[in-house]
Design a protein around this motif. Structure first.
Motif, PDB file in Angstrom:
ATOM      1  N   UNK A 134       0.809  -1.214   0.000  1.00 51.70           N
ATOM      2  CA  UNK A 134       0.000   0.000   0.000  1.00 51.70           C
ATOM      3  C   UNK A 134       0.845   1.269   0.000  1.00 51.70           C
ATOM      4  N   UNK A 169      12.056   3.568   9.874  1.00 50.26           N
ATOM      5  CA  UNK A 169      12.164   2.571  10.949  1.00 50.26           C
ATOM      6  C   UNK A 169      10.787   2.003  11.337  1.00 50.26           C
ATOM      7  N   UNK A 227       7.326  -0.069  11.349  1.00 54.33           N
ATOM      8  CA  UNK A 227       7.013  -1.437  10.930  1.00 54.33           C
ATOM      9  C   UNK A 227       6.428  -1.470   9.521  1.00 54.33           C
ATOM     10  N   UNK A 228       6.898  -2.393   8.717  1.00 57.43           N
ATOM     11  CA  UNK A 228       6.324  -2.595   7.397  1.00 57.43           C
ATOM     12  C   UNK A 228       6.794  -1.634   6.330  1.00 57.43           C
ATOM     13  N   UNK A 279       3.876  -2.382   3.890  1.00 58.71           N
ATOM     14  CA  UNK A 279       3.202  -3.662   3.671  1.00 58.71           C
ATOM     15  C   UNK A 279       1.684  -3.542   3.756  1.00 58.71           C
ATOM     16  N   UNK A 280       1.193  -2.869   4.785  1.00 55.47           N
ATOM     17  CA  UNK A 280      -0.257  -2.761   4.940  1.00 55.47           C
ATOM     18  C   UNK A 280      -0.664  -1.291   4.903  1.00 55.47           C
ATOM     19  N   UNK A 281      -1.961  -1.093   4.719  1.00 57.59           N
ATOM     20  CA  UNK A 281      -2.479   0.268   4.679  1.00 57.59           C
ATOM     21  C   UNK A 281      -2.233   0.990   6.000  1.00 57.59           C
ATOM     22  N   UNK A 282      -2.438   0.287   7.118  1.00 58.18           N
ATOM     23  CA  UNK A 282      -2.228   0.912   8.423  1.00 58.18           C
ATOM     24  C   UNK A 282      -0.771   1.307   8.596  1.00 58.18           C
ATOM     25  N   UNK A 283       0.112   0.416   8.166  1.00 60.88           N
ATOM     26  CA  UNK A 283       1.537   0.710   8.306  1.00 60.88           C
ATOM     27  C   UNK A 283       1.957   1.857   7.396  1.00 60.88           C
ATOM     28  N   UNK A 292       0.737   5.120   8.929  1.00 61.19           N
ATOM     29  CA  UNK A 292       1.530   5.503  10.095  1.00 61.19           C
ATOM     30  C   UNK A 292       2.910   5.995   9.671  1.00 61.19           C
ATOM     31  N   UNK A 295       2.833   9.371   8.394  1.00 66.37           N
ATOM     32  CA  UNK A 295       2.639  10.405   9.423  1.00 66.37           C
ATOM     33  C   UNK A 295       3.952  10.751  10.120  1.00 66.37           C
TER      34      UNK A 295
END
Lengths: 778, 326, 195
Positions: free
Chosen positions: A71, A94, A96-97, A148-152, A155, A158
């Motif tokens: 993503x 740094x 995650x993902x 890797x993911x949309x949430x990652x 974040x 941001x």
């Protein structure tokens, strides 16, 4: 997009069309049955894609299941003018993902495309994303983060810290007047025009009206935010897109990436609305591609609703000075329409409000001018009837004011000034039934019961207002191609690289094939939204129907001819050895003319006998000489009732009756829906829509669907849409006779609402939208 | 969105015990999830209180109505006792948000709903005293069409967006709060705080406290009550101005009145001035207009929101007329 | 018209992908690598979606909408605004319509979810789905799953009988194509069959 030049799109010259001029020069005997109205053509027909859409199976850009997809999240500028000083991604890296970050200092080289509409290489904005460190407007793409993911990804994005060198932006037109200039043309159409003596005739006019009308900056806000999913296979790119122009997306993305067109494949079977903001190609389509190449995985980039307010265009605000002079009998003697709009620092798009005024009414003295200023706002783009929509708001409001000064009924005033020919191009109309529109809509609406006196009509405590306006939009057409296959089971397929953003192209394609080949609609499959299919124009400018359907009918004819030739050449066929023109077709059978259809064969039998899977026909047609002879234009009439509660400053549209002359109506079901669609968006324009920028920093304060109000179900009353439904005899030579429908339906609505508000209240509101704060004193 | 940990509580005690540093309770989520996506709210831990048994609406022996904090807005709006005895509350709830959001939003959560101020909701704006105390207020000189004309300070002019709370102000509601130090009750009028110099403090709820119930006392005015909401479109939009009124009438004589305003003030706004103007007088359009004038006497317009003063008066007069049904 | 717009080459690719989606694996969602300074942010939950129970490991930040779309391969539910402002993401949770974009998946352990993919029964359109086709209650189709989920839930809600009651009850679902009059007609036709 007012392209009426009739010239072919060079890159779309179809390889098999050896004549190079399409149908205009190709009048072979027509084997197809006449479009008699006995089939589905012209009849209410349910949507071909209906089941997919109501079951959630229709796949929009972000819906395609792609293995290992990662993503991307775009970071946009929070300033509207200046430079990016520093991008610190250390914390993001740094997270995650985290997979990658791209920005102007860290991106593959990209190239500006040729920026040519006719070769389908026109981007929404010519400046290429990540071109340099300059910031021209808030919301400009600054960086792209992949995880890797949309949430990652969200974040990590941001955590990216961006430092800017801030320059004070210019947002307000008044503050930008030092940049004012007169743009020359808009898609080939001159933006300054004059006939006769508009000044002298105005000075001498018996009755005069002059006023300035303004419309705010507006956003399309289709329900589907733009999305792009990129997948590389070696050096071949597949982009799952939401675009009104798969051919344009392919060509423009290819040129921007610097790769051959053949290496780019655009897939866009469903589009969650567009209204213009998915017409040209915007940076997200390139961003997903370069991000995917960078990380070696498929990448999904789904814009947020907020990003939709800066990443794919808008309608500029407009300020329009309209000056009308008339004789005492209402005959217009002078029209002057002067428009001031905004464009961006990096590209030009002009909301051409005045071009309609050149021809809408008969008048010997007409002056049209357009001016533009550059502000730190993203580049505008076509939004449903660009030019015509805000333009008719101003002109049709002014005519209403003039009607009151003249004490002439507004419908009568328009009839007295009916343009029997296009006085701007000096061409006869291909067909025009505007007077029928006035009559049909007025009768249905009950206009004869109107007391013209403002504030004279009441419903209890409510003030009732009735207003009307003329609607109009050009009957455009561009080159279009299609293929039709008759399959061994007797079914058929039809394909074209056109698009269906809700207008109903999937369905009308099938209707044409059904009638041409005598195959039930259930046995025909239409496919579109893929750049590998035969090329078709942008689904914009209301040109899809006129551009694609004639080509489909042509393709049907060729497919049927091949089938007949197959039968003639088949020793086992009852038609063996006959001449081609001795064979005819009906209800899915071919047979010798004059004999019983049952003496011949079904399509399936013909193919089965020769052990063939299918026969295929191609059609490629483009407009020709007819464009020099005739002016193609659709017309209509919008009649609106408003009820205003003066005690609470509330205006509601309570009834609309509209009639349109758009040539032949191919599918009354979907056509009516398009009528509703434009009227409802017009109600939004009249009563609520406006995008607000904070002058101090150029940011958009209401970039969401709670604060940018569009109509909800409760805003919409009973609507009635009528069609004249008479074919345009010249727009194509295949007997389709349809001009487009998507845009005309919004034109004139805002004026009709504003005119109704005046009739209800005696208060003329010349700046949209008509919100409660403007109704406090009624 | 920032990463956060998550636990689910099955009881009030568990909910309290699960709190950690920088925690939030999450109920319907319609405000919190929204603001977390915007990075305006950045909790490190969420305690899900949806399983708490605070989901009942009960008529108590004294005739008052006790509403559990977890009662969803839709259930409260459609409750027969509410429709009959507190119509203004049902009307206000149904005027808010959408059917879907009302199925999610809770009674307690709605009281804690946060402002729709554009500048509060966009962290790209450095200046927001509510979000970053001491940073300034971007709305004061910005685009402030939706901002407050009542109750603002030089530090904040953000409106409270709730419809429900406005109706509750007109019904003399009491909020029940449970915390580490036990339980307490707060009159709804005192529940929300004016921004003053501390706009970041929006209610009396302290960290670690949980709203458990709202009670609506039985009153002589609650049944004759009405809510009017004015906005740019017909539905699914926050108020530009709204009014909740409740009247105790003896014939045409107004024995007592409750008037509250929404959309125009920094908190659900009770107008004692307007109530006083009405009390003891005759119900009439003229009296209602005078009350509306009194209600808005202290209003202070900003650059873009001056129209709200007139609009609020219109909402009040209309609501009074609807409640009185003259 | 199973795969409009796809030629043979892309169809083969899509067929492979579609097969994968049918088995509904957790597509491309690795275990989030939790760092010491970051709070534990994934949890195991059980969702019953359209009658089928599934154990999932979800990021606490994942909304129900994103979980359905990105993790469970069910893209019928749409994201129009991601902030509860449009209704495109409407699903039923334990029989009630909600905005799936404004709720975290971890809040729904054990809940019964119904999405647009779960309305048709063995290929037979639900009455509301059929009515939407019959009345042309959509154009682009993007808001349609949410509209239908709302309209279906509405049948069980205390909504009045006037057109305005229905319009109000459907106002949490924005349709920019303006299919509202046809949506109203579709709902009225189903309601009249019900009563």
């Amino acid at each position: 997009m007012q392209d009426t030049s009739g010239q072919g799109q060079n890159s779309q010259q179809h390889p098999t069309d050896t004549t190079g001029v399409g149908a205009a020069a190709d009048h072979t005997s027509n084997r197809l049955p006449e479009l008699s109205g006995n089939g589905s053509f012209g009849r209410p027909t349910p949507r071909h894609d209906g089941t997919l859409k109501v079951t959630g199976q229709a796949r929009y850009a972000a819906d395609h299941p792609i293995r290992r997809v990662v993503h991307a999240v775009a970071i946009q500028s929070t300033i509207a003018n200046g430079r990016v000083k520093n991008i610190d991604a250390s914390a993001a890296e740094k997270a995650p993902g985290f997979l990658a970050i791209l920005h102007h200092g860290k991106a593959p080289k990209l190239y500006r495309p040729s920026n040519d509409f006719m070769s389908a290489t026109k981007p929404g904005e010519i400046r290429v994303v990540f071109e340099d460190d300059r910031v021209y407007y808030a919301g400009q793409y600054i960086a792209l983060v992949v995880a890797e993911t949309l949430q990652q990804a969200n974040y990590a994005a941001s955590l990216v810290k961006i430092e800017y060198d801030f320059l004070h932006p210019v947002i307000d037109t008044d503050q930008a007047m030092n940049t004012v200039y007169d743009p020359e043309q808009f898609f080939g159409e001159k933006l300054t025009a004059q006939r006769g003596d508009p000044d002298g005739s105005y000075a001498a006019a018996a009755v005069k009206h002059e006023a300035t009308y303004s419309t705010p900056l507006e956003h399309h806000n289709p329900m589907e935010p733009s999305a792009s999913m990129a997948e590389w296979n070696g050096d071949e790119l597949t982009l799952y897109e939401t675009t009104q122009w798969v051919v344009g997306a392919r060509n423009t993305v290819a040129e921007t990436l610097g790769v051959p067109q053949e290496k780019v494949h655009i897939v866009s079977p469903f589009i969650g609305g567009g209204f213009g903001c998915k017409g040209f190609i915007w940076p997200h389509s390139v961003l997903s591609a370069i991000a995917s190449r960078q990380v070696g995985r498929p990448v999904k980039l789904n814009l947020t609703r907020k990003q939709m307010f800066s990443a794919c265009g808008h309608r500029s605000e407009t300020r329009q000075k309209v000056r009308l002079g008339a004789a005492a009998d209402g005959k217009l003697t002078s029209i002057f329409h002067d428009t001031l709009v905004q464009t961006s620092p990096v590209d030009e798009f002009i909301e051409s409000c005045g071009t309609t005024t050149e021809m809408l009414y008969s008048c010997p003295n007409v002056g049209i001018a357009h001016h533009a200023v550059r502000v730190n706002i993203a580049t505008p783009t076509p939004m449903r009837a660009p030019g015509e929509n805000p333009g008719t708001y101003a002109l049709e409001s002014a005519l209403d004011e003039l009607a009151y000064k003249l004490k002439i009924d507004p419908v009568e005033l328009r009839i007295r000034n009916h343009a029997d020919t296009n006085e701007h191009t000096k061409q006869p109309w291909s067909s025009k039934y505007l007077k029928d529109c006035y009559r049909m809509a007025a009768e249905k609406f009950g206009w004869s019961k109107r007391n013209p006196e403002p504030r004279s009509m009441r419903d209890g405590k409510l003030l009732v207002g009735w207003g009307m306006a003329t609607a109009t939009y050009p009957g455009m057409r561009n080159p279009g191609a299609a293929k039709v296959r008759i399959l061994q089971d007797g079914s058929a397929t039809v394909v074209s690289a056109t698009q269906d953003m809700g207008g109903g192209t999937y369905t009308t394609m099938v209707q044409v094939v059904s009638d041409a080949l005598g195959i039930p609609v259930e046995r025909i499959q239409s496919t579109l939204g893929d750049s590998m299919l035969p090329p078709a124009p942008v689904s914009g400018g209301s040109m899809t129907t006129a551009s694609v359907l004639p080509a489909i009918r042509k393709a049907c004819e060729q497919a049927l001819t091949k089938l007949v030739q197959t039968a003639i050449g088949d020793e086992n066929s009852p038609m063996h050895g006959k001449k081609e023109d001795e064979i005819t077709a009906q209800n899915g059978r071919v047979f010798v003319k004059g004999s019983s259809p049952s003496s011949g064969n079904t399509y399936a039998e013909v193919l089965a006998s020769k052990k063939m899977a299918a026969v295929e026909g191609e059609g490629f047609l483009q407009p020709g000489e007819e464009r020099k002879k005739y002016a193609f234009q659709s017309f209509g009439a919008q009649f609106v009732e408003v009820k205003i509660d003066p005690e609470i400053a509330r205006a509601r549209v309570t009834r609309v009756v509209s009639a349109f002359d758009v040539g032949k109506v191919v599918n009354p079901t979907t056509a009516r829906s398009q009528g509703y669609s434009g009227i409802i968006m017009g109600i939004g324009m009249a009563l609520m829509e406006h995008t607000i920028y904070d002058d101090r920093d150029g940011s958009i304060v209401n970039s969401n669907l709670a604060d940018y109000a569009v109509p909800v179900n409760a805003d919409v009353p009973d609507l009635e849409v009528l069609f004249v439904d008479k074919p345009d005899p010249y727009i194509d030579d295949q007997g389709i006779g349809a001009r487009g429908i998507g845009e005309i339906t919004i034109t004139g609505v805002a004026a009709a609402v504003a005119n109704a508000v005046y009739h209800a209240t005696g208060q003329r509101i010349r700046d949209l939208p008509i919100t409660p704060d403007k109704l406090l004193q009624v | 969105m920032q990463p956060f940990s998550f636990t689910q509580a099955r009881s009030e005690d568990e909910a309290m015990a699960q709190l950690r540093q920088n925690s939030r309770f999450i109920a319907g989520g319609t405000t919190l999830v929204d603001l977390m996506k915007l990075d305006v709210e950045t909790p490190a831990h969420l305690v899900d209180i949806n399983a708490l048994s605070l989901n009942k609406i009960e008529t108590l022996a004294d005739g008052s109505l006790r509403i559990g904090a977890m009662v969803r807005n839709s259930d409260l709006a459609h409750d027969a006792a509410v429709i009959k005895n507190f119509p203004v509350l049902s009307q206000a709830l149904l005027a808010g948000a959408s059917a879907q959001l009302r199925n999610m939003a809770t009674t307690g959560g709605n009281l804690l709903q946060r402002t729709r101020c554009y500048y509060f909701r966009d962290p790209a704006y450095a200046a927001c005293n509510k979000r970053r105390p001491g940073s300034g207020c971007a709305a004061l000189e910005g685009f402030n069409r939706i901002h407050a004309v009542l109750g603002g300070s030089e530090h904040c002019v953000a409106t409270h967006p709730s419809d429900m709370a406005v109706a509750m102000v007109a019904l003399d509601a009491v909020v029940h709060i449970r915390g580490p130090k036990g339980e307490r009750q707060v009159k709804i009028e005192d529940f929300h705080k004016l921004p003053g110099t501390t706009p970041q403090i929006e209610t009396v709820v302290e960290p670690g406290e949980l709203i458990t119930y709202v009670t609506l006392p039985k009153s002589a005015f609650s049944t004759r009550s009405a809510y009017v909401k004015l906005r740019d479109r017909a539905s699914y939009e926050f108020a530009l101005a709204s009014a909740a009124v409740a009247l105790d009438l003896n014939g045409k004589t107004i024995r007592s009145a409750r008037l509250a305003l929404g959309g125009v003030a920094t908190k659900p706004w009770r107008s004692h001035e307007a109530e006083q103007a009405l009390t003891g007088g005759q119900a009439s359009d003229q009296a209602f207009r005078a009350a509306a004038e009194a209600a808005m006497k202290s209003a202070r317009p900003l650059r873009y929101n001056g129209f709200k003063i007139e609009l609020a008066k219109m909402a009040l007069v209309r609501a009074l007329n609807e409640a009185a049904q003259l | 018209m199973d795969s409009p717009g796809w030629n043979r080459r892309s169809f083969l690719k899509a067929a492979a992908a579609a097969g994968a989606a049918a088995a509904m694996p957790d597509i491309a969602v690795p275990e989030p690598q939790v760092k010491p300074d970051v709070p534990a942010s994934s949890q195991s939950i059980r969702l019953k979606v359209n009658g089928t129970s599934r154990q999932l490991n979800v990021d606490t930040r994942a909304t129900l909408l994103d979980t359905l779309r990105e993790q469970m391969g069910m893209a019928g539910t749409k994201k129009g605004c991601d902030h509860g402002q449009c209704g495109a993401c409407t699903v039923h949770v334990n029989g009630r319509r909600i905005n799936s974009c404004l709720t975290f998946a971890v809040m729904h352990d054990g809940d019964e979810i119904t999405t647009i993919e779960g309305l048709a029964d063995a290929g037979q359109l639900s009455p509301m789905q059929a009515a939407f086709v019959e009345h042309d209650a959509f154009q682009c189709g993007y808001c349609t799953p949410g509209q239908i989920m709302s309209a279906t839930a509405l049948l069980r809600e205390p909504v009045g009988n006037t057109d305005d009651d229905l319009r109000e009850a459907m106002s949490g679902n924005i349709c920019r194509c303006g299919a509202y009059p046809n949506i109203l007609a579709a709902i009225k036709s189903v309601r009249s069959q019900h009563s």
